[in-house]
Scaffold this motif. Structure first.
Motif, PDB file in Angstrom:
ATOM      1  N   GLN A  96       0.839  -1.191   0.000  1.00  0.00           N
ATOM      2  CA  GLN A  96       0.000   0.000   0.000  1.00  0.00           C
ATOM      3  C   GLN A  96       0.876   1.244   0.000  1.00  0.00           C
ATOM      4  O   GLN A  96       1.861   1.310   0.733  1.00  0.00           O
ATOM      5  CB  GLN A  96      -0.913   0.035   1.227  1.00  0.00           C
TER       6      GLN A  96
ATOM      7  N   LYS B 259      -2.876   0.416  -4.001  1.00  0.00           N
ATOM      8  CA  LYS B 259      -2.952  -0.787  -3.163  1.00  0.00           C
ATOM      9  C   LYS B 259      -2.986  -2.035  -4.027  1.00  0.00           C
ATOM     10  O   LYS B 259      -3.534  -2.021  -5.131  1.00  0.00           O
ATOM     11  CB  LYS B 259      -4.236  -0.771  -2.326  1.00  0.00           C
ATOM     12  N   GLU B 260      -2.439  -3.121  -3.481  1.00  0.00           N
ATOM     13  CA  GLU B 260      -2.603  -4.403  -4.157  1.00  0.00           C
ATOM     14  C   GLU B 260      -4.092  -4.689  -4.243  1.00  0.00           C
ATOM     15  O   GLU B 260      -4.863  -4.328  -3.347  1.00  0.00           O
ATOM     16  CB  GLU B 260      -1.887  -5.522  -3.400  1.00  0.00           C
TER      17      GLU B 260
ATOM     18  N   TYR C 292      -2.343  -3.758  -8.919  1.00  0.00           N
ATOM     19  CA  TYR C 292      -2.633  -2.675  -7.983  1.00  0.00           C
ATOM     20  C   TYR C 292      -3.793  -1.842  -8.500  1.00  0.00           C
ATOM     21  O   TYR C 292      -3.960  -1.679  -9.703  1.00  0.00           O
ATOM     22  CB  TYR C 292      -1.421  -1.742  -7.837  1.00  0.00           C
TER      23      TYR C 292
END
Length: 193
Positions: A103, A118-119, A138
């Motif tokens: 993140q 973020k993933e 992401y």
């Protein structure tokens, strides 16, 4: 001053060769395969300081990404537009949260959080740590939108991140910050490949 037209793209491809004895070369291309930016990284640096040039001659600096601290799990990277002389904003890695799911916070020039990278999925993030061949993905969260913007293509010899900002139709993300995020994902998250 007018922004360089390279920041008007909706898609960027960052490529870094994994095996390089003394650092590495990072190339940023547009969707047509034209070189937009180039950086040569030195190995064994305690504080990241990445200068991006218009080409491999390194004669014209365009963008600079610089870590604020040495070896910090929640490091903040300031982004500067060398041509205009302005600070664009920053990206901050969310240290402990990134152990399980990568993140990054996107910050404005006053360090206010304006977005995040973020993933895409917590379960897949954990699985990716065990099985390295599962490509990283992401999402970009900005202005109330969630855009599947970054995709890591698995290749044992080349780290390649494709950034697609076409979902940001209102231009809420400064492309210079988007490009910096692409580069950091390629260099920082790509180190575990």
């Amino acid at each position: 001053m007018t922004l360089n037209p390279i920041y008007n793209q909706s898609k960027y491809i960052a490529r870094k060769k994994i095996f390089s004895a003394l650092g590495g070369k990072l190339h940023i291309f547009n969707d047509s395969g034209d070189l937009l930016l180039f950086a040569e990284m030195k190995a064994f640096r305690l504080r990241e300081d990445i200068t991006l040039y218009s080409d491999e001659t390194m004669g014209r600096e365009l963008l600079r990404i610089k870590a604020r601290k040495i070896l910090d799990i929640s490091s903040t990277y300031d982004v500067y537009d060398v041509e205009t002389g302005e600070t664009v904003g920053a990206l901050r890695r969310k240290g402990l949260k990134s152990l399980f799911k990568d993140q990054w916070a996107i910050l404005d020039t006053q360090d206010n959080e304006i977005g995040a990278v973020k993933e895409d999925n917590a379960f897949l993030a954990l699985l990716r740590r065990a099985i390295a061949i599962i490509p990283l993905k992401y999402v970009l969260e900005i202005g109330g939108q969630v855009i599947p913007a970054f995709r890591h293509n698995f290749n044992p010899f080349v780290t390649k991140i494709t950034a697609d900002f076409s979902g940001d139709r209102q231009g809420k993300l400064d492309r210079r910050l988007g490009m910096a995020a692409t580069i950091l994902l390629c260099l920082i998250e790509g180190k575990s490949d």
